[in-house]
Design an enzyme around this catalytic site. Sequence first.
Site, PDB file in Angstrom:
ATOM      1  N   SER A 132      29.086  42.007 -15.290  1.00 21.05           N
ATOM      2  CA  SER A 132      30.081  42.101 -14.223  1.00 21.05           C
ATOM      3  C   SER A 132      29.477  42.373 -12.856  1.00 21.05           C
ATOM      4  O   SER A 132      30.157  42.212 -11.845  1.00 21.05           O
ATOM      5  CB  SER A 132      31.128  43.181 -14.556  1.00 21.05           C
ATOM      6  OG  SER A 132      30.493  44.404 -14.874  1.00 21.05           O
ATOM      7  N   ASP A 367      34.205  54.962 -11.284  1.00 20.92           N
ATOM      8  CA  ASP A 367      33.338  53.804 -11.464  1.00 20.92           C
ATOM      9  C   ASP A 367      32.182  53.931 -10.468  1.00 20.92           C
ATOM     10  O   ASP A 367      32.333  53.623  -9.289  1.00 20.92           O
ATOM     11  CB  ASP A 367      34.123  52.508 -11.226  1.00 20.92           C
ATOM     12  CG  ASP A 367      33.261  51.256 -11.436  1.00 20.92           C
ATOM     13  OD1 ASP A 367      32.043  51.402 -11.624  1.00 20.92           O
ATOM     14  OD2 ASP A 367      33.807  50.145 -11.387  1.00 20.92           O
ATOM     15  N   HIS A 370      29.939  49.628 -10.483  1.00 13.29           N
ATOM     16  CA  HIS A 370      30.249  48.464  -9.644  1.00 13.29           C
ATOM     17  C   HIS A 370      30.275  48.876  -8.165  1.00 13.29           C
ATOM     18  O   HIS A 370      30.030  50.026  -7.838  1.00 13.29           O
ATOM     19  CB  HIS A 370      31.589  47.848 -10.076  1.00 13.29           C
ATOM     20  CG  HIS A 370      31.579  47.374 -11.493  1.00 13.29           C
ATOM     21  ND1 HIS A 370      32.153  48.094 -12.514  1.00 13.29           N
ATOM     22  CD2 HIS A 370      31.039  46.270 -12.060  1.00 13.29           C
ATOM     23  CE1 HIS A 370      31.981  47.448 -13.667  1.00 13.29           C
ATOM     24  NE2 HIS A 370      31.296  46.346 -13.414  1.00 13.29           N
TER      25      HIS A 370
END
Length: 390
Positions: A132, A367, A370
């Site tokens: 990702s 998170d 990312h």
Amino acid sequence: MAFLSIIIPTTKSIFIFILFFHFTLLSSSYMLVHHLNNHDHSFHHRRPILQANQSQCALFMGSWVHDDSYPIYQSSSCPVIEPDFNCQMYGRPDSDYLRYRWKPANCELPRFNGLEFLEKMKGKTVMFVGDSLGRNQWESLICLTWSSVPRIATQMIRGYPLSTFKFLDYDVTMSYYKAPYLVDIEAEGGRRVLKLEDISSNAQSWRNVDVLSFNTGHWWSHTGSTQGWDMMESGGSLYQDMDRMVAMETGVRTWARWVDSNIDTTKTRIFFQSFSPTHYDPSEWSGGAATTTKSCYGETAPVSASAFSGVYPNEMKVVDAVLREMQTPVYVLDITTLSAMRKDAHPSIYSGDTSTGQKANPDHTPDCTHWCLPGLPDTWNQLFYTALFF
């Protein structure tokens, strides 16, 4: 040459020395430009830091400087940004993290020009392959380019494992292919089997692509519910588990053999993006000093270059070892160190996960893997753009 104005006219020897010094710098700069323009890949098997140190322009070494001309685009003007990365939409209260520009040592990066990108890539395809973090970069590249030509015809097709975005007027395709381990995963007897020595299923989608950018790393260490496989297969045997870096090296070598056997470098450019760091442990950037934070939550400024002392990840040591033995030239986009300085640039709790549990306990589920868009991946693409065209 304002620098020469300090020379005392009678000190002829000093003048000649400084003139020679400037000539050497200019010659080094010329050689870097000549190297990039002619796609000379002779150093790409080494760490890019070593490649950069052989010139006066160290693309991947430098510092972050505040620049109010950034960001290049706004999240509200780019509808392809997924909730995972859309920090401004999901309530991030600060915005200074958007206004930092990467300043390499002794040179400046060219500013990303979306129109120029489309003109030079007309009729071609760029594909990001990996986890990702590749999707993070793919969406950034679309947004950067779209910001220059917001009214032209486009087409988005989201799928699994392949998603594509097309700038129809230029016949330019930007794709993302999800393959977090690069090698194949097959369902066998109700189990997900990670085929460490098979890449044929994934790789059939990578053929006839003009620019391929690969990444892998994070998923090799996942365990429990986030582990993407049930068994590993290597050498014809099945394993419940093995040393993860050994497994990763086997998988990356499988990828390398496929590249060496299938890529025509007169038609396809190959990039490998280095490991994207996480920021879950404040001791990594606080120098061991006591801190009230437990993750990247609440961080609003980069780590200064003088205070930063990162450890080169084991995942990139694996990649480096494999790349040195490859026949195909691979350009390593070494974003690890410059990204490690950006503890402020993660979504943290400001993503599409708007559960009350996350908001109530931000140190538990942020998170810090990312990156927000706009944000750090725009710099990755600025470096990608520089490597492609300059």
